[in-house]
Scaffold this active site. Structure first.
Site, PDB file in Angstrom:
ATOM      1  N   HIS A  21      -8.342   5.853  18.697  1.00 50.70           N
ATOM      2  CA  HIS A  21      -9.578   5.259  19.188  1.00 50.70           C
ATOM      3  C   HIS A  21      -9.618   3.743  19.041  1.00 50.70           C
ATOM      4  O   HIS A  21      -8.923   3.151  18.214  1.00 50.70           O
ATOM      5  CB  HIS A  21     -10.794   5.869  18.473  1.00 50.70           C
ATOM      6  CG  HIS A  21     -10.701   5.827  16.977  1.00 50.70           C
ATOM      7  ND1 HIS A  21     -10.222   6.885  16.231  1.00 50.70           N
ATOM      8  CD2 HIS A  21     -11.039   4.860  16.082  1.00 50.70           C
ATOM      9  CE1 HIS A  21     -10.268   6.573  14.941  1.00 50.70           C
ATOM     10  NE2 HIS A  21     -10.757   5.349  14.834  1.00 50.70           N
ATOM     11  N   TRP A  25      -8.730  -1.622   0.371  1.00 47.92           N
ATOM     12  CA  TRP A  25      -9.489  -0.464  -0.110  1.00 47.92           C
ATOM     13  C   TRP A  25     -10.785  -0.854  -0.817  1.00 47.92           C
ATOM     14  O   TRP A  25     -11.508   0.020  -1.313  1.00 47.92           O
ATOM     15  CB  TRP A  25      -8.620   0.376  -1.052  1.00 47.92           C
ATOM     16  CG  TRP A  25      -7.682   1.280  -0.307  1.00 47.92           C
ATOM     17  CD1 TRP A  25      -6.339   1.100  -0.095  1.00 47.92           C
ATOM     18  CD2 TRP A  25      -8.027   2.503   0.345  1.00 47.92           C
ATOM     19  NE1 TRP A  25      -5.828   2.131   0.654  1.00 47.92           N
ATOM     20  CE2 TRP A  25      -6.840   3.012   0.940  1.00 47.92           C
ATOM     21  CE3 TRP A  25      -9.214   3.219   0.495  1.00 47.92           C
ATOM     22  CZ2 TRP A  25      -6.821   4.200   1.663  1.00 47.92           C
ATOM     23  CZ3 TRP A  25      -9.196   4.406   1.221  1.00 47.92           C
ATOM     24  CH2 TRP A  25      -8.009   4.879   1.791  1.00 47.92           C
ATOM     25  N   GLU A  49       0.821  -1.202   0.000  1.00 43.05           N
ATOM     26  CA  GLU A  49       0.000   0.000   0.000  1.00 43.05           C
ATOM     27  C   GLU A  49       0.856   1.254   0.000  1.00 43.05           C
ATOM     28  O   GLU A  49       0.570   2.223  -0.709  1.00 43.05           O
ATOM     29  CB  GLU A  49      -0.937   0.027   1.211  1.00 43.05           C
ATOM     30  CG  GLU A  49      -1.906   1.206   1.140  1.00 43.05           C
ATOM     31  CD  GLU A  49      -2.482   1.628   2.471  1.00 43.05           C
ATOM     32  OE1 GLU A  49      -3.609   2.143   2.482  1.00 43.05           O
ATOM     33  OE2 GLU A  49      -1.797   1.492   3.499  1.00 43.05           O
ATOM     34  N   CYS A  57      -6.333   9.507   6.308  1.00 40.39           N
ATOM     35  CA  CYS A  57      -6.104   9.425   7.765  1.00 40.39           C
ATOM     36  C   CYS A  57      -4.676   9.859   8.074  1.00 40.39           C
ATOM     37  O   CYS A  57      -4.450  10.787   8.840  1.00 40.39           O
ATOM     38  CB  CYS A  57      -6.377   8.017   8.254  1.00 40.39           C
ATOM     39  SG  CYS A  57      -8.093   7.506   8.039  1.00 40.39           S
ATOM     40  N   TYR A  79      -5.013  10.245  -1.526  1.00 40.76           N
ATOM     41  CA  TYR A  79      -3.723   9.581  -1.339  1.00 40.76           C
ATOM     42  C   TYR A  79      -2.781   9.788  -2.531  1.00 40.76           C
ATOM     43  O   TYR A  79      -2.337  10.900  -2.780  1.00 40.76           O
ATOM     44  CB  TYR A  79      -3.939   8.101  -0.995  1.00 40.76           C
ATOM     45  CG  TYR A  79      -4.448   7.926   0.428  1.00 40.76           C
ATOM     46  CD1 TYR A  79      -3.567   7.855   1.502  1.00 40.76           C
ATOM     47  CD2 TYR A  79      -5.810   7.864   0.702  1.00 40.76           C
ATOM     48  CE1 TYR A  79      -4.028   7.717   2.814  1.00 40.76           C
ATOM     49  CE2 TYR A  79      -6.288   7.725   2.006  1.00 40.76           C
ATOM     50  CZ  TYR A  79      -5.380   7.654   3.057  1.00 40.76           C
ATOM     51  OH  TYR A  79      -5.842   7.531   4.337  1.00 40.76           O
ATOM     52  N   ARG A 134      -4.777  12.093  11.359  1.00 38.41           N
ATOM     53  CA  ARG A 134      -5.955  12.760  11.937  1.00 38.41           C
ATOM     54  C   ARG A 134      -6.805  11.790  12.739  1.00 38.41           C
ATOM     55  O   ARG A 134      -7.431  12.163  13.740  1.00 38.41           O
ATOM     56  CB  ARG A 134      -6.801  13.417  10.841  1.00 38.41           C
ATOM     57  CG  ARG A 134      -7.425  12.442   9.872  1.00 38.41           C
ATOM     58  CD  ARG A 134      -8.500  13.052   8.986  1.00 38.41           C
ATOM     59  NE  ARG A 134      -9.031  12.068   8.063  1.00 38.41           N
ATOM     60  CZ  ARG A 134     -10.015  11.223   8.364  1.00 38.41           C
ATOM     61  NH1 ARG A 134     -10.566  11.233   9.559  1.00 38.41           N
ATOM     62  NH2 ARG A 134     -10.447  10.349   7.459  1.00 38.41           N
ATOM     63  N   SER A 135      -6.865  10.533  12.289  1.00 36.69           N
ATOM     64  CA  SER A 135      -7.740   9.532  12.882  1.00 36.69           C
ATOM     65  C   SER A 135      -7.034   8.189  12.867  1.00 36.69           C
ATOM     66  O   SER A 135      -6.579   7.749  11.808  1.00 36.69           O
ATOM     67  CB  SER A 135      -9.048   9.452  12.081  1.00 36.69           C
ATOM     68  OG  SER A 135      -9.857   8.393  12.536  1.00 36.69           O
ATOM     69  N   GLY A 136      -6.922   7.566  14.048  1.00 44.17           N
ATOM     70  CA  GLY A 136      -6.177   6.324  14.133  1.00 44.17           C
ATOM     71  C   GLY A 136      -6.970   5.207  14.799  1.00 44.17           C
ATOM     72  O   GLY A 136      -7.252   5.259  16.006  1.00 44.17           O
ATOM     73  N   ASP A 137      -7.349   4.201  14.005  1.00 44.02           N
ATOM     74  CA  ASP A 137      -7.970   2.980  14.517  1.00 44.02           C
ATOM     75  C   ASP A 137      -6.848   2.182  15.180  1.00 44.02           C
ATOM     76  O   ASP A 137      -6.028   1.555  14.505  1.00 44.02           O
ATOM     77  CB  ASP A 137      -8.590   2.224  13.340  1.00 44.02           C
ATOM     78  CG  ASP A 137      -9.241   0.902  13.717  1.00 44.02           C
ATOM     79  OD1 ASP A 137      -8.882   0.331  14.758  1.00 44.02           O
ATOM     80  OD2 ASP A 137     -10.101   0.436  12.952  1.00 44.02           O
ATOM     81  N   ARG A 141      10.925  23.536   5.322  1.00 48.00           N
ATOM     82  CA  ARG A 141       9.620  23.462   4.660  1.00 48.00           C
ATOM     83  C   ARG A 141       9.449  22.153   3.894  1.00 48.00           C
ATOM     84  O   ARG A 141       8.721  22.093   2.909  1.00 48.00           O
ATOM     85  CB  ARG A 141       9.448  24.666   3.740  1.00 48.00           C
ATOM     86  CG  ARG A 141       9.373  25.995   4.482  1.00 48.00           C
ATOM     87  CD  ARG A 141       9.541  27.187   3.564  1.00 48.00           C
ATOM     88  NE  ARG A 141      10.907  27.280   3.068  1.00 48.00           N
ATOM     89  CZ  ARG A 141      11.363  28.288   2.325  1.00 48.00           C
ATOM     90  NH1 ARG A 141      10.551  29.269   1.980  1.00 48.00           N
ATOM     91  NH2 ARG A 141      12.621  28.297   1.916  1.00 48.00           N
ATOM     92  N   TYR A 154     -12.755   0.980  18.643  1.00 46.72           N
ATOM     93  CA  TYR A 154     -14.195   0.794  18.472  1.00 46.72           C
ATOM     94  C   TYR A 154     -14.730  -0.173  19.526  1.00 46.72           C
ATOM     95  O   TYR A 154     -14.021  -1.066  19.996  1.00 46.72           O
ATOM     96  CB  TYR A 154     -14.498   0.266  17.065  1.00 46.72           C
ATOM     97  CG  TYR A 154     -14.347   1.304  15.989  1.00 46.72           C
ATOM     98  CD1 TYR A 154     -15.367   2.209  15.723  1.00 46.72           C
ATOM     99  CD2 TYR A 154     -13.175   1.403  15.242  1.00 46.72           C
ATOM    100  CE1 TYR A 154     -15.232   3.183  14.739  1.00 46.72           C
ATOM    101  CE2 TYR A 154     -13.023   2.372  14.260  1.00 46.72           C
ATOM    102  CZ  TYR A 154     -14.057   3.257  14.019  1.00 46.72           C
ATOM    103  OH  TYR A 154     -13.907   4.226  13.048  1.00 46.72           O
TER     104      TYR A 154
END
Length: 263
Positions: A204, A85, A62, A143, A99, A163-166, A124, A206
């Protein structure tokens, strides 16, 4: 015990004990904590879980699809027996303008490599996939959306912002694949791999993953030492890397823990 198992499981334990419980976009509630951070010295240890198996080859495929192929075409992954995906494809079997599309759109890999070679003290050096204009045309907004790069004393350092992590499924996968990306970029720019920092804005678990996480926590004192990463030393062009050029040596791990993906 690998350093990754230690840092990761400490976060998991904290989320399960102190996490904020609420609903979200998927309809499956989570326990979550903001601003979780892990950091690793890549010269000393490769960060990957041993308290359960991580699908390392899938993670590498990936990562190369995003940064080497710079693709949004899921067919290319499916041809390699990668189906992570499949649930997010559009009518053209792509993930829209997400992506790899954003990496290609702004020629981000080539610009990073060129800057690392010619102006390594530039402050930068950033690759970003969070293009506000194109967000509505992405089937899933990224993510892991940004990497920040630094060179200190001949060592390549990288900060990954997620930003968001399972935590049970995505985060271990992402840590290992981006740690490999640092090694690859370092090799083709004649640098040594340095610090890798993984920042997760919303970490997080679930609700339907809690029992699996508790099982993994019982293995904490039975974790193995981290494996070694091997990269084909003959490769000097980033676009020549293939999955076969990247291997783990002596990867000892506990068995896989099956957990649900929330979409």
């Amino acid at each position: 015990m690998s350093l990754y198992d230690k840092q990761y499981l400490n976060i998991v334990e904290n989320v399960l004990e102190n996490g904020y419980y609420d609903n979200n976009r998927t309809g499956t509630p989570t326990y979550k904590l903001p601003h979780q951070i892990m950091q690793f010295d890549l010269e000393k240890e490769f960060p990957i879980l041993t308290t359960k198996k991580v699908a390392f080859k899938t993670a590498i495929k990936e990562m190369l699809w995003i940064y080497k192929d710079q693709s949004n075409d899921v067919t290319k992954l499916q041809e390699q027996n990668v189906h992570i995906w499949d649930q997010w494809v559009d009518e053209n079997n792509t993930i829209g303008k997400a992506y790899g599309y954003q990496i290609a759109k702004f020629n981000q890999v080539d610009k990073l490599i060129e800057t690392l070679k010619t102006n390594p003290q530039d402050r930068r050096m950033i690759m970003s996939m969070w293009n506000i204009e194109d967000l509505p045309e992405m089937t899933l907004q990224p993510c892991c959306y940004q990497t920040l790069w630094d060179v200190t004393d001949g060592k390549l350092n990288c900060m990954l912002v997620q930003r968001s992590g399972d935590l049970p499924l995505g985060v271990p996968f992402n840590t290992s694949q981006y740690a490999v990306l640092v090694h690859l970029i370092a090799q083709v720019t004649n640098l040594k791999p340095g610090l890798f920092t993984h920042v997760i804005n919303n970490a997080h678990v679930y609700e339907n993953q809690v029992e699996g996480m508790k099982l993994q926590l019982t293995r904490k004192n039975e974790a193995f030492e981290a494996p070694k990463l091997w990269i084909n030393p003959e490769i000097t062009d980033f676009y020549d890397f293939t999955p076969e050029d990247i291997k783990l040596i002596d990867y000892k791990h506990h068995e896989k823990i099956k957990m649900e993906v929330s979409v």
